[in-house]
Scaffold this active site. Sequence first.
Site, PDB file in Angstrom:
ATOM      1  N   GLU A  96      -1.873   1.098 -11.531  1.00 22.94           N
ATOM      2  CA  GLU A  96      -0.512   1.408 -12.074  1.00 22.94           C
ATOM      3  C   GLU A  96       1.074   1.295 -11.224  1.00 22.94           C
ATOM      4  O   GLU A  96       1.564   0.111 -11.651  1.00 22.94           O
ATOM      5  CB  GLU A  96      -0.535   3.141 -11.912  1.00 22.94           C
ATOM      6  N   ASP A  97       0.049   0.969 -10.280  1.00 25.67           N
ATOM      7  CA  ASP A  97       1.212   0.837  -8.947  1.00 25.67           C
ATOM      8  C   ASP A  97       1.343  -1.363  -7.820  1.00 25.67           C
ATOM      9  O   ASP A  97       1.813  -0.971  -7.815  1.00 25.67           O
ATOM     10  CB  ASP A  97       1.518   1.499  -8.291  1.00 25.67           C
TER      11      ASP A  97
END
Length: 757
Positions: A96-97
């Site tokens: 996600e990051d």
Amino acid sequence: MMDVEEKQLTQEEKDDQMINAAFEHLLNDYISSRHRKKVDIITKAFNFARQAHKGVRRLSGEPYIMHPIAVAQIACSEVGLGSTSICAALLHDVVEDTDYTVEDISNIFGAKIAQIVDGLTKISGGIFGEQASAQAENFKKLLLTMSDDIRVIIIKICDRLHNMRTLDSQPANKQYKIAGETLYIYAPLANRLGLNKIKTELENLSFKFEHPDEYANIESKLQLSSEERDTLFSQFTSPIETALQQMGIKYEIKERVKTPYSIWNKMQNKHVSFEEIYDILAVRIIFTPNNREDEVNECFKIYVAISKIYKSHPDRLRDWLSQPKANGYQALHVTLMSKTGQWIEVQIRSDRMDEIAEQGFAAHWKYKDGIEEEYTEDENELNEWLRTIKEILDDPQPDAMDFLDTIKLNLFASEIFVFTPKGEIRTLPAGCTALDFAFSIHTFLGSHCIGAKVNHKLVPLSYKLQSGDQVEILTSKSQHVNAGWINFVSTAKAKAKIQAILRRDNRETQREGEDILNEFLKKNGFEPTVALTDKLADFHEYTKRTEFFQALGEKIVLLGEKDIDELNGKNKDDNSNSGWRKFVPFVGKKKKEEHSRQDLFIVPEKFNRKKPVYIAEENIKQFKFMGCCHPIPGDDALGYINNKNQIEIHKRACPVAAKLKTSYGNRILDIKWDMHRKLYFDATIRISGIDRLGMLNEITQVISSQMNVNIHKILITCEEGIFEGTIEMHVHDRENVKAIMENLKKVPDLKEISEIM
């Protein structure tokens, strides 16, 4: 320049020391667990995540990698998961990051870890419109991924627990949002999965951030009464220990103190003070059985032994041994009368039952002959629950609020056991009806159900089932789903199916209603638009267009001259429609001042939602005080930016606010009071007690003379020497109400005083 670099280096060294110490602690805990020792892959996942998150910090200021390590630590030590879960926890934010993909994770760590990380990424990611509920959408995805691997949801709960433990660094409005959805979704989910310890901590942390003063007050009272409790515990358990030793049982006795959240909950629901709660202390007996197959019998032997020492309460024996709860919980609960005249609950369970009570389904992850961690047959109940949720998700997508409500019914339910005509056992939530049972078997059976036979006696659809009932459903092809059914079914499945069928039936009626409206507008010279539809819907007190069309189609609403006046702006802004207006404060003893909607503050586009909004005498009319919870100064309150960009004020504990925090967290505001006791607000208290001459006079004397508070209305009824009633008063704030209630407690024979929200 050199000094700055040295300082920077020192900070990096400190960070490295902290990160290494945290990971070493995780590894040590994993090595000392029962799991097969796959240290290499865990170390590899740690190094990979550390590199991926390098240079990133959390709001608290610590390196970001500390969060994945903490989540992995919870998964390992507090839930008891193995290497696959620990690796997934360490990697859960990487996709996600950062620029890494699920394919990268799969290539480096294998398909199983990648599948769990993918599930966790799906829950967190996604872009939703302003009207959509991001949290409800996340929750749907969460439930869908659960069917792939239950560890997805367990790691998500670990992630939420660490976020709650570090919530201090967030602004207040974010705290209310996160605490609200934790209490609404994650605590019941943890409970359903048997993660009792985590569920309790999530509830307590949510309570702490939403009601800090109440939390501190209860904590302080628990501290003050701890010495008294310890004495009671040792006096109560001393003869029990002697009896267990004589029986040759290997045991441990623990003191279980009710948590601040559960105490507060009981105070709210039962309208009692802290001092009136008798079951703050409970005792837990955890024993190691001589023979694992005989542990249920040993529970009962211990029960027989201790009930010879203390008198047991006949109505408070809870047997979850032969038929465990749906989350796997097994124990025998008995309530005994202590020598000091207090009822004390004793929970009897084996060490295995205790492990399942604390770690839930995760306690079933055992290694079998060196095979990778697997699920066991004990998860049948959980799989049944997941199947029910999948059926709900398969229906046409309901409104976000309805969806969360429907799921919550399943999360919170305690169970009863009923039988089909053929003697098959079915697990259903407590309080469910014959109609719930019908829908649990098949949608066709539920939608054509006309009644039931319970234990061979004819009963209506709304009949509430009890454990042990045998149920036969009666149907008719001419029977159709009735809108009234939604009022007495209690299971998520039945509610979802009824709503889906009604939605299908209602579409035709709504189309008719829309045609009626369009014809009316054209006939009177208006071009049909969404804005005009919303204006008329609002005028008739419908918040949704579909509900307004439905009312028109069913001829509940008939359009006429008043509607034309409304469209032309000729109607006076009276208090005929708008539930919130009656809660606008008034000055002194004058009649409440009405105000127009134009007075309301409209939130601008670049409004800073992180800063608190202060409500003072000068601006109070700019906000909508909602009738669902009737907030007044001094209440723990929050603001909600509605669809018209107006600010609604709710109590933080309001059930409507609970849904808003969960579904529309980005619209929640922190509200602070800046009032100076110039305005008055309505408050109502409920009283009951033993009737006698002069009682009413004493009550009014306390309120009017002692407290100098104006009584607006009194309703009292008396029957067979017992009176009960309500008193409406004009007060300045919540402190006023508390002071009045405290003073009323001193009136002889006045037994119960509570506030009506």
